[in-house]
Scaffold this active site. Sequence first.
Site, short mmCIF file in Angstrom:
data_model
loop_
_atom_site.label_atom_id
_atom_site.label_comp_id
_atom_site.label_asym_id
_atom_site.label_seq_id
_atom_site.Cartn_x
_atom_site.Cartn_y
_atom_site.Cartn_z
N HIS A 1 0.84 -1.21 0.00
CA HIS A 1 0.00 0.00 0.00
C HIS A 1 0.88 1.25 0.00
O HIS A 1 0.61 2.21 -0.74
CB HIS A 1 -0.88 0.06 1.26
CG HIS A 1 -1.92 -1.01 1.37
ND1 HIS A 1 -2.07 -1.79 2.49
CD2 HIS A 1 -2.88 -1.42 0.49
CE1 HIS A 1 -3.08 -2.63 2.31
NE2 HIS A 1 -3.58 -2.43 1.11
N LYS B 1 -17.14 -6.33 7.60
CA LYS B 1 -15.99 -7.21 7.35
C LYS B 1 -15.27 -7.62 8.63
O LYS B 1 -14.31 -8.38 8.59
CB LYS B 1 -14.99 -6.48 6.44
CG LYS B 1 -15.04 -6.92 4.98
CD LYS B 1 -13.84 -6.35 4.25
CE LYS B 1 -13.55 -7.01 2.93
NZ LYS B 1 -12.34 -6.45 2.31
N ARG C 1 -2.10 -6.21 -8.35
CA ARG C 1 -1.00 -7.15 -8.10
C ARG C 1 -0.92 -8.22 -9.18
O ARG C 1 0.13 -8.51 -9.70
CB ARG C 1 -1.19 -7.83 -6.73
CG ARG C 1 -0.87 -6.91 -5.58
CD ARG C 1 -1.36 -7.48 -4.30
NE ARG C 1 -2.79 -7.73 -4.39
CZ ARG C 1 -3.56 -8.05 -3.37
NH1 ARG C 1 -3.03 -8.21 -2.18
NH2 ARG C 1 -4.85 -8.23 -3.51
N SER D 1 -2.91 -7.56 3.17
CA SER D 1 -3.16 -7.37 4.60
C SER D 1 -3.52 -8.70 5.26
O SER D 1 -3.13 -8.95 6.41
CB SER D 1 -4.31 -6.38 4.81
OG SER D 1 -3.97 -5.11 4.34
O1 PNS Z 1 -8.82 -2.92 0.47
P1 PNS Z 1 -10.11 -3.42 -0.12
O2 PNS Z 1 -10.95 -4.14 0.92
O3 PNS Z 1 -9.91 -4.24 -1.36
O4 PNS Z 1 -10.92 -2.10 -0.56
C1 PNS Z 1 -12.18 -2.19 -1.16
C2 PNS Z 1 -12.83 -0.81 -1.27
C3 PNS Z 1 -12.90 -0.13 0.07
C4 PNS Z 1 -12.04 0.04 -2.22
C5 PNS Z 1 -14.25 -1.04 -1.84
O5 PNS Z 1 -14.88 -2.05 -1.10
C6 PNS Z 1 -15.14 0.19 -1.79
O6 PNS Z 1 -14.92 1.14 -2.51
N1 PNS Z 1 -16.16 0.16 -0.90
C7 PNS Z 1 -17.13 1.24 -0.72
C8 PNS Z 1 -18.51 0.86 -1.27
C9 PNS Z 1 -18.50 1.04 -2.78
O7 PNS Z 1 -18.52 2.15 -3.24
N2 PNS Z 1 -18.41 -0.09 -3.54
C10 PNS Z 1 -18.16 -0.04 -4.96
C11 PNS Z 1 -19.36 0.02 -5.82
S1 PNS Z 1 -20.49 -1.30 -5.60
#
Ligand code: PNS
Length: 161
Positions: free
Chosen positions: A17, A41, A92, A130
Amino acid sequence: MKTAVYPGSFDPITNGHLDVIIRAANIFDKLVVAVLNNSSKHPVFSVEERVELIRESVPKIPGCEITVTSFDGLLADFAQEIGATTVVKGLRAMSDFEYEFQQALANRKMNHRLDTVFLMTSDKYMYLSSSLVREIGRHGGDISDFVPLRIQKRVLEKLSK
Ligand code: PNS
């Protein structure tokens, strides 16, 4: 002023990150690192802890104002609120692609001004996540190559509890 948002769970922040943050900071004038307050989560680190760990890890990058905050709800709405027109994501492997492609399209459907830019991971962090850090730390393994030096002690303390 070009503002980008780098969203994620960051449970906890990893060197992968941090690599994306530093590289994005060299591209954008303003970078908002946004931690999703994802109670569903069941993250190991609270949202406040995750924000704090990122703030401690991020160096000053000349030419970019980096802020760290949290958000609830949709990323598309949050981006609009803060005036960000770009989402930064790290990629990745091909296995990340399908999910990220779907998210990028959904976000742009909801917010037409919002584009997603993908930064390819540095090769040394290709396998890093993570969840891998949590798994290794929980069993007392060595996470020194995986998380920023300044937060290693705190991360290990929390994971070994
Ligand atoms: O580190 P992660 O868990 O892969 O991050 C995921 C994240 C936070 C980027 C994604 O889940 C997100 O943007 N969540 C907010 C809700 C949202 O807008 N979802 C996308 C459209 S359905």
